[in-house]
Write a protein that holds these residues in place. Structure first.
Motif, PDB file in Angstrom:
ATOM      1  N   THR A  46       1.022  -1.180   0.125  1.00  0.00           N
ATOM      2  CA  THR A  46       0.179  -0.013  -0.001  1.00  0.00           C
ATOM      3  C   THR A  46       0.681   1.188  -0.132  1.00  0.00           C
ATOM      4  O   THR A  46       0.551   2.254  -0.856  1.00  0.00           O
ATOM      5  N   VAL A  47       1.805   1.222   0.819  1.00  0.00           N
ATOM      6  CA  VAL A  47       2.925   2.453   0.761  1.00  0.00           C
ATOM      7  C   VAL A  47       3.569   2.676  -0.267  1.00  0.00           C
ATOM      8  O   VAL A  47       3.724   3.636  -0.783  1.00  0.00           O
ATOM      9  N   VAL A  48       3.872   1.690  -1.076  1.00  0.00           N
ATOM     10  CA  VAL A  48       4.597   1.762  -2.426  1.00  0.00           C
ATOM     11  C   VAL A  48       3.607   2.260  -3.497  1.00  0.00           C
ATOM     12  O   VAL A  48       4.019   3.019  -4.142  1.00  0.00           O
ATOM     13  N   THR A  49       2.451   1.801  -3.411  1.00  0.00           N
ATOM     14  CA  THR A  49       1.600   1.890  -4.430  1.00  0.00           C
ATOM     15  C   THR A  49       1.053   3.382  -4.180  1.00  0.00           C
ATOM     16  O   THR A  49       1.005   4.285  -5.078  1.00  0.00           O
ATOM     17  N   VAL A  50       0.938   3.844  -3.074  1.00  0.00           N
ATOM     18  CA  VAL A  50       0.459   5.239  -2.591  1.00  0.00           C
ATOM     19  C   VAL A  50       1.778   6.419  -3.218  1.00  0.00           C
ATOM     20  O   VAL A  50       1.268   7.482  -3.753  1.00  0.00           O
ATOM     21  N   THR A  51       2.869   5.891  -2.810  1.00  0.00           N
ATOM     22  CA  THR A  51       3.968   7.054  -2.815  1.00  0.00           C
ATOM     23  C   THR A  51       4.683   6.841  -4.221  1.00  0.00           C
ATOM     24  O   THR A  51       5.732   7.835  -4.621  1.00  0.00           O
ATOM     25  N   THR A  53       7.221   5.286  -4.953  1.00  0.00           N
ATOM     26  CA  THR A  53       8.795   5.212  -4.422  1.00  0.00           C
ATOM     27  C   THR A  53       8.846   3.733  -3.688  1.00  0.00           C
ATOM     28  O   THR A  53       7.943   3.248  -3.116  1.00  0.00           O
ATOM     29  N   THR A  54      10.119   3.290  -3.773  1.00  0.00           N
ATOM     30  CA  THR A  54      10.357   1.885  -3.204  1.00  0.00           C
ATOM     31  C   THR A  54      11.200   1.986  -1.996  1.00  0.00           C
ATOM     32  O   THR A  54      11.312   0.931  -1.324  1.00  0.00           O
ATOM     33  N   GLU A  55      11.798   3.133  -1.594  1.00  0.00           N
ATOM     34  CA  GLU A  55      12.510   2.981  -0.389  1.00  0.00           C
ATOM     35  C   GLU A  55      11.633   4.005   0.713  1.00  0.00           C
ATOM     36  O   GLU A  55      11.465   4.961   0.693  1.00  0.00           O
ATOM     37  N   HIS A  56      11.523   3.247   2.031  1.00  0.00           N
ATOM     38  CA  HIS A  56      10.692   3.799   2.790  1.00  0.00           C
ATOM     39  C   HIS A  56      11.398   3.504   4.312  1.00  0.00           C
ATOM     40  O   HIS A  56      12.090   2.752   4.644  1.00  0.00           O
ATOM     41  N   CYS A  57      10.960   4.735   5.099  1.00  0.00           N
ATOM     42  CA  CYS A  57      11.484   4.698   6.615  1.00  0.00           C
ATOM     43  C   CYS A  57      10.064   4.562   7.312  1.00  0.00           C
ATOM     44  O   CYS A  57       9.109   5.327   7.220  1.00  0.00           O
ATOM     45  N   ILE A  58       9.897   3.321   7.962  1.00  0.00           N
ATOM     46  CA  ILE A  58       8.761   3.087   8.410  1.00  0.00           C
ATOM     47  C   ILE A  58       8.902   2.413  10.103  1.00  0.00           C
ATOM     48  O   ILE A  58      10.066   2.119  10.294  1.00  0.00           O
ATOM     49  N   SER A  59       7.861   2.551  10.754  1.00  0.00           N
ATOM     50  CA  SER A  59       7.947   2.036  12.236  1.00  0.00           C
ATOM     51  C   SER A  59       6.866   0.988  12.495  1.00  0.00           C
ATOM     52  O   SER A  59       5.680   0.925  11.314  1.00  0.00           O
ATOM     53  N   TYR A  60       6.847  -0.012  13.196  1.00  0.00           N
ATOM     54  CA  TYR A  60       5.760  -0.851  13.374  1.00  0.00           C
ATOM     55  C   TYR A  60       4.484  -0.434  13.990  1.00  0.00           C
ATOM     56  O   TYR A  60       3.303  -0.991  13.610  1.00  0.00           O
ATOM     57  N   SER A  61       4.697   0.670  14.735  1.00  0.00           N
ATOM     58  CA  SER A  61       3.398   1.335  15.277  1.00  0.00           C
ATOM     59  C   SER A  61       2.776   2.240  14.095  1.00  0.00           C
ATOM     60  O   SER A  61       1.558   2.257  14.111  1.00  0.00           O
ATOM     61  N   GLN A  62       3.637   2.569  13.257  1.00  0.00           N
ATOM     62  CA  GLN A  62       2.941   3.380  11.982  1.00  0.00           C
ATOM     63  C   GLN A  62       2.102   2.248  11.112  1.00  0.00           C
ATOM     64  O   GLN A  62       1.137   2.625  10.763  1.00  0.00           O
ATOM     65  N   ALA A  63       2.765   1.080  11.008  1.00  0.00           N
ATOM     66  CA  ALA A  63       2.079   0.079  10.189  1.00  0.00           C
ATOM     67  C   ALA A  63       0.954  -0.202  11.093  1.00  0.00           C
ATOM     68  O   ALA A  63      -0.223  -0.518  10.376  1.00  0.00           O
ATOM     69  N   SER A  64       0.964  -0.400  12.191  1.00  0.00           N
ATOM     70  CA  SER A  64      -0.287  -0.850  13.145  1.00  0.00           C
ATOM     71  C   SER A  64      -1.462   0.185  12.827  1.00  0.00           C
ATOM     72  O   SER A  64      -2.659   0.023  12.794  1.00  0.00           O
ATOM     73  N   TYR A  65      -1.133   1.397  13.067  1.00  0.00           N
ATOM     74  CA  TYR A  65      -1.822   2.708  12.682  1.00  0.00           C
ATOM     75  C   TYR A  65      -2.648   2.550  11.522  1.00  0.00           C
ATOM     76  O   TYR A  65      -3.923   2.752  11.258  1.00  0.00           O
TER      77      TYR A  65
END
Length: 331
Positions: A46-51, A53-65
């Motif tokens: 989903t993140v790749v599709t929205v942005t 772009t293929t390189e991302h800085c993410i956290s597990y709490s962000q994914a959970s949200y």
């Protein structure tokens, strides 16, 4: 509004609403991929599709949200997502490039071409989130089952509502036994998951309360249910009805016999009325006879107009015999 900047673009609820993601069926059907990996995969795709772009800085709490649409997820939820992402890294589906405090730098370039040469399933992000907002169920397994179920919707079945309006990829009609074998989920759990998905308006099921007779009429088999997304209810209902006729189900045959007998009876009553013996029938019965005759005459009139076959005109019956009766005339 909760938002995070990734790859120079903003991810927020507004641009997530219309997002569709593709998931390879090889991943969904493989026991080598856990339910947590499927959920993590859906988030990252989903993140790749929205942005874009293929390189991302993410956290597990962000994914959970983003998956739940809330900050009130269970304490174990980020742990499950971490488990899923870690295993995707181990399999080489994504690449960990570094760590920034509590966030992880991930290379998701493999997600761009994950469906290039393999069958895939397309689901909406709002469907994923809706599944994770359901309480009192195994949301991770439910997401996997839902994705597998949607993947059985046929691309080869073209359902027509009329001579102009038609659509494919709207109906599935696999048995529960088949779905159980495909997903590795018990029949009992599938029945419960179907109930939950229906209740939350994620699927619509037309339950075929009918069965088929073998040619020798010694064996019967229940007709399979027809299912799909709620938005395609009209197509699902239409296809389910056409299956009864095409396969000549027990109830369809009985209905045809009853309809033929009814028409034969009305035709016989018409002959009696034409002979001046209509007094033996009630006004309601005579109304039914008129409605039937008028409908048949209109049909033959239309057929003559289209094909110009004189034979159609000879099949029309005289309606003037009803003129002295106080009947409701059709247009």
């Amino acid at each position: 509004m909760h938002h995070v900047k990734n790859g120079g673009k903003i991810i927020n609820d507004q641009n997530l609403k219309s997002i569709q993601i593709s998931i390879p069926k090889d991943i969904l059907h493989s026991s080598a991929f856990s339910n947590y990996e499927i959920a993590a995969y859906c988030f990252l795709k989903t993140v790749v599709t929205v942005t874009y772009t293929t390189e991302h800085c993410i956290s597990y709490s962000q994914a959970s949200y983003y998956l739940t649409g809330s900050t009130k997820y269970s304490k174990r939820f980020p742990v499950y997502i971490k488990n899923g992402i870690d295993r995707l890294i181990q399999k080489g589906i994504i690449i960990q490039k570094g760590v920034a405090q509590k966030e992880y730098i991930l290379d998701c370039s493999c997600l761009w071409d994950d469906t290039k040469d393999a069958p895939f399933v397309i689901i909406d992000f709002f469907e994923i989130r809706k599944i994770f907002q359901i309480t009192d169920c195994n949301n991770f397994q439910l997401l996997r089952y839902f994705s597998i179920l949607i993947g059985t919707i046929s691309s080869s079945i073209d359902v027509w509502l009329d001579s102009l309006e038609h659509k494919s990829r709207v109906v599935g009609n696999m048995t529960i036994e088949y779905l159980s074998d495909l997903s590795g989920i018990s029949i009992r759990s599938i029945k419960e998951y179907n109930r939950v998905l229906e209740k939350n308006q994620l699927i619509y099921i037309f339950r075929q309360d009918d069965f088929l007779l073998s040619p020798d009429e010694k064996n019967i088999s229940r007709m399979t249910n027809v299912y799909g997304r709620p938005a395609d209810k009209l197509y699902i209902d239409s296809y389910a009805g056409s299956q009864k006729k095409e396969k000549k189900s027990y109830k369809w045959i009985n209905s045809e016999v009853e309809n033929a007998n009814r028409k034969r009876k009305l035709a016989q009553m018409y002959n009696q009325i034409a002979k001046g013996k209509g007094q033996k029938y009630s006004l309601e019965e005579i109304q039914q006879v008129y409605d039937y005759i008028h409908s048949e005459n209109s049909k033959y009139k239309a057929m003559y107009k289209e094909n110009k076959y004189e034979e159609y005109l000879t099949k029309q019956r005289d309606e003037t015999i009803f003129e002295k009766l106080n009947l409701k005339k059709e247009g």
